[in-house]
Motif scaffolding. Structure first.
Motif, PDB file in Angstrom:
ATOM      1  N   ALA A  50       0.837  -1.205   0.000  1.00  0.00           N
ATOM      2  CA  ALA A  50       0.000   0.000   0.000  1.00  0.00           C
ATOM      3  C   ALA A  50       0.871   1.255   0.000  1.00  0.00           C
ATOM      4  CB  ALA A  50      -0.935  -0.008   1.209  1.00  0.00           C
ATOM      5  N   GLU A  51       1.959   1.242   0.778  1.00  0.00           N
ATOM      6  CA  GLU A  51       2.882   2.383   0.790  1.00  0.00           C
ATOM      7  C   GLU A  51       3.539   2.555  -0.581  1.00  0.00           C
ATOM      8  OE1 GLU A  51       5.733   1.893   3.906  1.00  0.00           O
ATOM      9  OE2 GLU A  51       4.260   2.270   5.490  1.00  0.00           O
TER      10      GLU A  51
ATOM     11  N   LEU B 172       6.566   4.848  -0.423  1.00  0.00           N
ATOM     12  CA  LEU B 172       7.730   3.969  -0.502  1.00  0.00           C
ATOM     13  C   LEU B 172       8.129   3.886  -1.965  1.00  0.00           C
ATOM     14  CD1 LEU B 172       9.505   1.882   1.106  1.00  0.00           C
ATOM     15  CD2 LEU B 172       7.815   0.159   0.458  1.00  0.00           C
ATOM     16  N   THR B 173       9.404   4.088  -2.246  1.00  0.00           N
ATOM     17  CA  THR B 173       9.852   4.011  -3.632  1.00  0.00           C
ATOM     18  C   THR B 173      10.067   2.555  -4.032  1.00  0.00           C
ATOM     19  OG1 THR B 173      12.215   4.094  -3.132  1.00  0.00           O
ATOM     20  CG2 THR B 173      11.066   6.221  -3.384  1.00  0.00           C
ATOM     21  N   ARG B 174      10.030   2.311  -5.325  1.00  0.00           N
ATOM     22  CA  ARG B 174      10.261   0.952  -5.813  1.00  0.00           C
ATOM     23  C   ARG B 174      11.685   0.492  -5.474  1.00  0.00           C
ATOM     24  NH1 ARG B 174       8.215  -1.844 -11.328  1.00  0.00           N
ATOM     25  NH2 ARG B 174       9.445  -3.731 -11.107  1.00  0.00           N
ATOM     26  N   ALA B 175      12.626   1.416  -5.488  1.00  0.00           N
ATOM     27  CA  ALA B 175      14.011   1.068  -5.140  1.00  0.00           C
ATOM     28  C   ALA B 175      14.102   0.605  -3.684  1.00  0.00           C
ATOM     29  CB  ALA B 175      14.933   2.255  -5.376  1.00  0.00           C
ATOM     30  N   ASP B 176      13.305   1.218  -2.810  1.00  0.00           N
ATOM     31  CA  ASP B 176      13.303   0.803  -1.400  1.00  0.00           C
ATOM     32  C   ASP B 176      12.553  -0.513  -1.197  1.00  0.00           C
ATOM     33  OD1 ASP B 176      14.808   2.940  -0.467  1.00  0.00           O
ATOM     34  OD2 ASP B 176      13.035   4.194  -0.139  1.00  0.00           O
TER      35      ASP B 176
ATOM     36  N   VAL C  56       4.733  -6.704  -7.264  1.00  0.00           N
ATOM     37  CA  VAL C  56       5.257  -5.417  -7.715  1.00  0.00           C
ATOM     38  C   VAL C  56       5.360  -5.376  -9.231  1.00  0.00           C
ATOM     39  CG1 VAL C  56       7.200  -3.806  -7.593  1.00  0.00           C
ATOM     40  CG2 VAL C  56       6.489  -5.050  -5.552  1.00  0.00           C
ATOM     41  N   CYS C  57       6.158  -6.262  -9.818  1.00  0.00           N
ATOM     42  CA  CYS C  57       6.356  -6.212 -11.274  1.00  0.00           C
ATOM     43  C   CYS C  57       5.345  -7.058 -12.044  1.00  0.00           C
ATOM     44  CB  CYS C  57       7.775  -6.633 -11.640  1.00  0.00           C
ATOM     45  SG  CYS C  57       8.123  -8.398 -11.429  1.00  0.00           S
ATOM     46  N   ARG C  58       4.758  -8.028 -11.405  1.00  0.00           N
ATOM     47  CA  ARG C  58       3.776  -8.955 -11.991  1.00  0.00           C
ATOM     48  C   ARG C  58       4.309  -9.717 -13.212  1.00  0.00           C
ATOM     49  NH1 ARG C  58      -0.640  -7.818  -9.039  1.00  0.00           N
ATOM     50  NH2 ARG C  58      -1.026  -5.690  -8.458  1.00  0.00           N
TER      51      ARG C  58
ATOM     52  N   ALA D  43      13.580  -7.870  -7.762  1.00  0.00           N
ATOM     53  CA  ALA D  43      14.256  -7.921  -6.462  1.00  0.00           C
ATOM     54  C   ALA D  43      13.341  -7.603  -5.278  1.00  0.00           C
ATOM     55  CB  ALA D  43      15.508  -7.049  -6.444  1.00  0.00           C
ATOM     56  N   TRP D  44      12.019  -7.687  -5.473  1.00  0.00           N
ATOM     57  CA  TRP D  44      11.094  -7.582  -4.341  1.00  0.00           C
ATOM     58  C   TRP D  44      11.398  -8.736  -3.386  1.00  0.00           C
ATOM     59  CZ3 TRP D  44       7.332  -5.421  -1.450  1.00  0.00           C
ATOM     60  CH2 TRP D  44       6.510  -6.246  -0.692  1.00  0.00           C
TER      61      TRP D  44
END
Length: 125
Positions: free
Chosen positions: A18-19, A25-29, A54-56, A106-107
């Protein structure tokens, strides 16, 4: 092999996603898996059919780590489910941490943890 003292981190995962979607929250984080975790997923992880949230684009891979006082040199090791059954018969108690990893973006997120081993939990008086 009956897991006990199971902790599900699904609420934390939903909060992180949700963040990410709200921009807090950034994707890099969010997608910050260490190289060691990505290698563990590639060579020792168990693939799932669940797409990355995230990327699906990639399916998630589950990586299981074991920790416990009795494990000695095995503590902190990546372990497969077949090996867990043998360890549960051999050791009294140890904790398993299951991390979901996307090898594409990298999630990574701690999915759940539980205790295994041949000793029964102490009974209440």
């Amino acid at each position: 092999m009956r897991p006990r003292l199971v902790v599900d981190y699904g609420l934390a995962k939903r909060a992180a996603l949700a963040e990410l979607r709200s921009g807090q929250l950034t994707r890099a984080d969010a997608c910050d898996a260490q190289p060691y975790l990505l290698r563990a997923a590639r060579f020792h992880g168990e693939p799932t059919e669940t797409p990355c949230p995230v990327c699906r684009a990639e399916p998630l891979t589950l990586v299981r780590y074991v920790y416990g006082d009795e494990l000695g040199r095995l503590a902190g090791r990546v372990t497969g489910t077949a090996e867990l059954a043998a360890m549960a018969r051999e050791y009294g108690e140890f904790r398993v941490y299951v991390v979901e990893v996307c090898q594409g973006c990298a999630w990574n997120h701690l999915s759940r943890s539980y205790v295994l081993g041949h000793e029964e939990p102490p009974s209440d008086p």
